[in-house]
Design a protein around this motif. Structure first.
Motif, PDB file in Angstrom:
ATOM      1  N   LYS A   1       0.817  -1.216   0.000  1.00  0.00           N
ATOM      2  CA  LYS A   1       0.000   0.000   0.000  1.00  0.00           C
ATOM      3  C   LYS A   1       0.847   1.262   0.000  1.00  0.00           C
ATOM      4  O   LYS A   1       0.451   2.277  -0.561  1.00  0.00           O
ATOM      5  N   ASP A   2       2.022   1.204   0.628  1.00  0.00           N
ATOM      6  CA  ASP A   2       2.878   2.388   0.702  1.00  0.00           C
ATOM      7  C   ASP A   2       4.011   2.372  -0.333  1.00  0.00           C
ATOM      8  O   ASP A   2       4.964   3.141  -0.227  1.00  0.00           O
ATOM      9  N   SER A   3       3.882   1.549  -1.364  1.00  0.00           N
ATOM     10  CA  SER A   3       4.905   1.486  -2.409  1.00  0.00           C
ATOM     11  C   SER A   3       4.993   2.828  -3.135  1.00  0.00           C
ATOM     12  O   SER A   3       3.976   3.410  -3.499  1.00  0.00           O
ATOM     13  N   PRO A   4       6.221   3.309  -3.382  1.00  0.00           N
ATOM     14  CA  PRO A   4       6.367   4.544  -4.151  1.00  0.00           C
ATOM     15  C   PRO A   4       6.154   4.327  -5.658  1.00  0.00           C
ATOM     16  O   PRO A   4       6.166   5.279  -6.425  1.00  0.00           O
ATOM     17  N   VAL A   5       5.945   3.060  -6.046  1.00  0.00           N
ATOM     18  CA  VAL A   5       5.693   2.739  -7.462  1.00  0.00           C
ATOM     19  C   VAL A   5       4.418   1.889  -7.588  1.00  0.00           C
ATOM     20  O   VAL A   5       4.461   0.746  -8.049  1.00  0.00           O
ATOM     21  N   PRO A   6       3.266   2.452  -7.194  1.00  0.00           N
ATOM     22  CA  PRO A   6       2.027   1.675  -7.208  1.00  0.00           C
ATOM     23  C   PRO A   6       1.548   1.307  -8.606  1.00  0.00           C
ATOM     24  O   PRO A   6       0.680   0.447  -8.759  1.00  0.00           O
ATOM     25  N   GLN A   7       2.143   1.924  -9.626  1.00  0.00           N
ATOM     26  CA  GLN A   7       1.733   1.648 -11.003  1.00  0.00           C
ATOM     27  C   GLN A   7       2.271   0.319 -11.533  1.00  0.00           C
ATOM     28  O   GLN A   7       1.875  -0.118 -12.609  1.00  0.00           O
TER      29      GLN A   7
END
Length: 136
Positions: free
Chosen positions: A42-48
């Motif tokens: 959920k806190d990933s800086p690359v959610p894409q």
């Protein structure tokens, strides 16, 4: 048995995507060889980053590219270069292949090895590949 004509232009192409990675933890989990994205936190800086995509390479700089990765070698390199702001993850988004229902068994697996081999050839994968499959 009548041979079905699969139009190569009707199948989606595999898509290579370059994803710039910030320094630090990227919040992704991988599995297998080649590495496949299993989880995006959920806190990933690359959610894409799409779940299920395959990592084809990790670019560490203009001149340093790591390919032929295993999950272990990818995770090790990401950790070793975690302070770098120049990392780029290159992923292959494998499209969902729609297979006519008469080629599928009740468990969803493809009935005809010939059909599966033809589909893999058309989308540029080996017949040992694992593809998400939908029936029509």
């Amino acid at each position: 048995e009548e041979e079905e004509n699969l139009d190569q232009n009707a199948l989606p192409e595999n898509i290579l995507t370059k994803i710039p990675l910030p320094a630090g933890d990227i919040g992704l989990a991988f599995q297998g060889t080649p590495p496949k994205v299993q989880l995006v936190t959920k806190d990933s800086p690359v959610p894409q980053v799409p779940i299920g995509c395959i990592v084809t390479s990790l670019n560490l700089s203009q001149d340093q590219v790591l390919d032929d990765l295993t999950t272990s070698s990818l995770v090790t390199a990401l950790y070793e270069y975690r302070k770098s702001k120049n990392r780029t993850l290159v992923v292959l988004e494998t499209p969902e292949v729609v297979v006519p229902a008469h080629y599928q068994r009740k468990d969803g697996k493809i009935e005809s090895e010939t059909c599966f081999s033809r589909i893999c050839t058309l989308v540029g994968l080996s017949s040992n590949s694992s593809l998400p499959v939908s029936a029509i």
